[in-house]
Design a protein around this motif. Structure first.
Motif, PDB file in Angstrom:
ATOM      1  N   ALA A 120    -119.548  20.842 -51.178  1.00  0.00           N
ATOM      2  CA  ALA A 120    -119.537  19.414 -50.813  1.00  0.00           C
ATOM      3  C   ALA A 120    -118.121  18.848 -50.916  1.00  0.00           C
ATOM      4  O   ALA A 120    -117.721  17.994 -50.119  1.00  0.00           O
ATOM      5  CB  ALA A 120    -120.490  18.641 -51.717  1.00  0.00           C
ATOM      6  N   THR A 121    -117.350  19.347 -51.889  1.00  0.00           N
ATOM      7  CA  THR A 121    -115.962  18.893 -52.042  1.00  0.00           C
ATOM      8  C   THR A 121    -115.124  19.337 -50.848  1.00  0.00           C
ATOM      9  O   THR A 121    -114.338  18.550 -50.302  1.00  0.00           O
ATOM     10  CB  THR A 121    -115.362  19.449 -53.357  1.00  0.00           C
ATOM     11  N   LEU A 122    -115.297  20.609 -50.433  1.00  0.00           N
ATOM     12  CA  LEU A 122    -114.559  21.102 -49.256  1.00  0.00           C
ATOM     13  C   LEU A 122    -114.887  20.247 -48.035  1.00  0.00           C
ATOM     14  O   LEU A 122    -113.997  19.776 -47.320  1.00  0.00           O
ATOM     15  CB  LEU A 122    -114.916  22.565 -48.960  1.00  0.00           C
ATOM     16  N   MET A 123    -116.181  20.024 -47.806  1.00  0.00           N
ATOM     17  CA  MET A 123    -116.593  19.261 -46.615  1.00  0.00           C
ATOM     18  C   MET A 123    -116.164  17.798 -46.720  1.00  0.00           C
ATOM     19  O   MET A 123    -115.716  17.195 -45.745  1.00  0.00           O
ATOM     20  CB  MET A 123    -118.116  19.321 -46.450  1.00  0.00           C
ATOM     21  N   GLY A 124    -116.315  17.243 -47.921  1.00  0.00           N
ATOM     22  CA  GLY A 124    -115.997  15.830 -48.128  1.00  0.00           C
ATOM     23  C   GLY A 124    -114.516  15.544 -47.949  1.00  0.00           C
ATOM     24  O   GLY A 124    -114.126  14.615 -47.240  1.00  0.00           O
ATOM     25  N   LEU A 125    -113.664  16.369 -48.578  1.00  0.00           N
ATOM     26  CA  LEU A 125    -112.209  16.150 -48.457  1.00  0.00           C
ATOM     27  C   LEU A 125    -111.748  16.401 -47.027  1.00  0.00           C
ATOM     28  O   LEU A 125    -110.853  15.706 -46.525  1.00  0.00           O
ATOM     29  CB  LEU A 125    -111.448  17.059 -49.413  1.00  0.00           C
ATOM     30  N   ASN A 126    -112.364  17.398 -46.381  1.00  0.00           N
ATOM     31  CA  ASN A 126    -112.028  17.712 -44.993  1.00  0.00           C
ATOM     32  C   ASN A 126    -112.237  16.475 -44.117  1.00  0.00           C
ATOM     33  O   ASN A 126    -111.411  16.161 -43.257  1.00  0.00           O
ATOM     34  CB  ASN A 126    -112.921  18.870 -44.522  1.00  0.00           C
ATOM     35  N   GLN A 127    -113.326  15.761 -44.403  1.00  0.00           N
ATOM     36  CA  GLN A 127    -113.641  14.545 -43.635  1.00  0.00           C
ATOM     37  C   GLN A 127    -112.780  13.361 -44.102  1.00  0.00           C
ATOM     38  O   GLN A 127    -112.162  12.675 -43.297  1.00  0.00           O
ATOM     39  CB  GLN A 127    -115.133  14.225 -43.825  1.00  0.00           C
ATOM     40  N   TYR A 128    -112.713  13.163 -45.423  1.00  0.00           N
ATOM     41  CA  TYR A 128    -112.041  11.981 -45.980  1.00  0.00           C
ATOM     42  C   TYR A 128    -110.546  11.968 -45.650  1.00  0.00           C
ATOM     43  O   TYR A 128    -109.964  10.923 -45.337  1.00  0.00           O
ATOM     44  CB  TYR A 128    -112.253  11.960 -47.499  1.00  0.00           C
ATOM     45  N   LEU A 129    -109.934  13.141 -45.731  1.00  0.00           N
ATOM     46  CA  LEU A 129    -108.486  13.217 -45.470  1.00  0.00           C
ATOM     47  C   LEU A 129    -108.191  13.556 -44.001  1.00  0.00           C
ATOM     48  O   LEU A 129    -107.036  13.788 -43.633  1.00  0.00           O
ATOM     49  CB  LEU A 129    -107.827  14.262 -46.387  1.00  0.00           C
ATOM     50  N   ASP A 130    -109.254  13.592 -43.197  1.00  0.00           N
ATOM     51  CA  ASP A 130    -109.122  13.837 -41.759  1.00  0.00           C
ATOM     52  C   ASP A 130    -108.380  15.153 -41.480  1.00  0.00           C
ATOM     53  O   ASP A 130    -107.522  15.221 -40.597  1.00  0.00           O
ATOM     54  CB  ASP A 130    -108.383  12.648 -41.110  1.00  0.00           C
ATOM     55  N   ILE A 131    -108.717  16.189 -42.255  1.00  0.00           N
ATOM     56  CA  ILE A 131    -108.036  17.483 -42.124  1.00  0.00           C
ATOM     57  C   ILE A 131    -108.528  18.219 -40.875  1.00  0.00           C
ATOM     58  O   ILE A 131    -107.766  18.962 -40.250  1.00  0.00           O
ATOM     59  CB  ILE A 131    -108.253  18.345 -43.407  1.00  0.00           C
ATOM     60  N   LYS A 132    -109.790  18.013 -40.565  1.00  0.00           N
ATOM     61  CA  LYS A 132    -110.404  18.565 -39.338  1.00  0.00           C
ATOM     62  C   LYS A 132    -110.411  20.101 -39.274  1.00  0.00           C
ATOM     63  O   LYS A 132    -110.262  20.673 -38.189  1.00  0.00           O
ATOM     64  CB  LYS A 132    -109.704  18.011 -38.085  1.00  0.00           C
ATOM     65  N   LEU A 133    -110.549  20.765 -40.432  1.00  0.00           N
ATOM     66  CA  LEU A 133    -110.728  22.226 -40.384  1.00  0.00           C
ATOM     67  C   LEU A 133    -112.128  22.505 -39.881  1.00  0.00           C
ATOM     68  O   LEU A 133    -113.081  21.874 -40.343  1.00  0.00           O
ATOM     69  CB  LEU A 133    -110.585  22.832 -41.791  1.00  0.00           C
ATOM     70  N   PRO A 134    -112.290  23.451 -38.940  1.00  0.00           N
ATOM     71  CA  PRO A 134    -113.654  23.793 -38.519  1.00  0.00           C
ATOM     72  C   PRO A 134    -114.419  24.453 -39.676  1.00  0.00           C
ATOM     73  O   PRO A 134    -113.802  25.041 -40.576  1.00  0.00           O
ATOM     74  CB  PRO A 134    -113.441  24.771 -37.361  1.00  0.00           C
ATOM     75  N   ASN A 135    -115.746  24.371 -39.598  1.00  0.00           N
ATOM     76  CA  ASN A 135    -116.587  24.899 -40.667  1.00  0.00           C
ATOM     77  C   ASN A 135    -116.314  26.379 -40.975  1.00  0.00           C
ATOM     78  O   ASN A 135    -116.362  26.813 -42.126  1.00  0.00           O
ATOM     79  CB  ASN A 135    -118.058  24.711 -40.274  1.00  0.00           C
TER      80      ASN A 135
END
Ligand code: C5P
Length: 300
Positions: A120-135
């Protein structure tokens, strides 16, 4: 319990829900040269969540605060901290971030909560910081944090192989209610694997049956087998756990299964039979004095 969405905006933060899982079956194929055990396990997410709130940092670096009814390690020892550090490092990002964990799911209970928190942290930070790494990029980082972290990036129902990190989503979702019986004891997964004695004949037998049912998409029949090859090891290490399972079954609630390396024991009930789930919960709490919770298969 109502199914909630995984992501929710809260003020200038992002709330991410981290669901628990149960192992509907758990077969061990043997130990690998690297010490890990090769698995074939069906995991299902359920609608009971830890909550992870990501907000702008007030201190330098990653700040992790833990609250809620269950204990979780603070700071760098927590997989949430390690997941955040790994993702930031991998993207070459330096930023201040505050993460508040509300721990509802007990650690060491076979419900995967620390792994789910990490995912959830990986997915959440990816979204929150707009990193946009694919799954699939997140899934490459996941095994560095734990064997079943990758499952929590996908699901909600999957057949997991390898160390547990190779996931194949299972076709149709299997709808169920489950009574989770929660003995107040934390089990070390590492110790349960170290105490495990492999039985290759048993593995072959269980594998043949589970594969047949999986091919027919009859997860309900897999569940009835209550196949968990870690059970003998876990029962050998945790005093009173085998007796607890026997007691629950003597109340007519069974067959029950152990989730992961324990300590949670669960019983699967038809998804429409809420009344029976409530009766069984009442029985377990009144006659055995053990805490329990009714959950459903999670939608995501
Ligand atoms: O991967 P994770 O950190 O969750 O695993 C905890 C411990 O459980 C590992 O260090 C290993 O000893 C054991 N394990 C194993 N085989 C697996 C998963 C875990 O032997 N497939």
């Amino acid at each position: 319990m109502v199914d909630k969405e995984q992501f929710e905006t809260v003020g200038d933060g992002l709330l991410v829900r981290a669901p628990a899982k149960i192992n509907l079956s758990l077969l061990v194929a043997g130990q690998r040269p690297d010490g890990y055990h090769e698995l074939e396990t069906i995991m299902a997410k359920v609608n009971w969540y830890d909550e992870i709130l990501i907000e702008p940092g007030l201190k330098a670096g990653i700040e992790l605060l833990c609250q809620g009814p269950q204990w979780a390690p603070a700071g760098e020892e927590n997989l949430i901290y390690q997941a955040a550090k790994l993702l930031l490092q991998c993207c070459g990002l330096i930023t201040d971030i505050k993460i508040t964990l509300t721990k509802n799911i007990p650690a060491g209970s076979g419900l995967g909560s620390a792994s789910s928190d990490a995912a959830a942290t990986l997915m959440g930070l990816n979204q929150y910081l707009d990193i946009k790494l694919p799954n699939r990029q997140l899934a490459k980082l996941a095994p560095q944090l734990g064997s079943d972290v990758a499952f929590f990036l996908s699901g909600p129902l999957a057949l997991c192989k390898g160390r547990g990190e190779k996931n194949k989503k299972l076709g149709e979702n299997f709808n169920f209610l489950a009574l989770l019986i929660l003995p107040n004891v934390s089990v070390s997964t590492k110790k349960v694997y170290a105490n495990y004695k492999h039985d290759s004949a048993l593995y072959q037998r269980l594998k043949t049956r589970t594969n047949r049912y999986i091919q027919k998409n009859r997860i309900d029949l897999v569940v009835k087998m209550c196949a968990n090859m870690l059970q003998t090891s876990s029962f050998g290490l945790v005093e009173g756990l085998a007796e607890l399972k026997a007691k629950i079954e003597s109340l007519g609630i069974g067959p029950c299964c152990l989730s992961g390396s324990g300590s949670t024991i669960f019983y699967i009930i038809d998804s429409g039979d809420e009344e029976r789930a409530r009766q069984y919960k009442h029985k377990v709490e009144e006659k055995i004095g053990c805490k329990s919770i009714i959950v459903r298969n999670n939608r995501w």
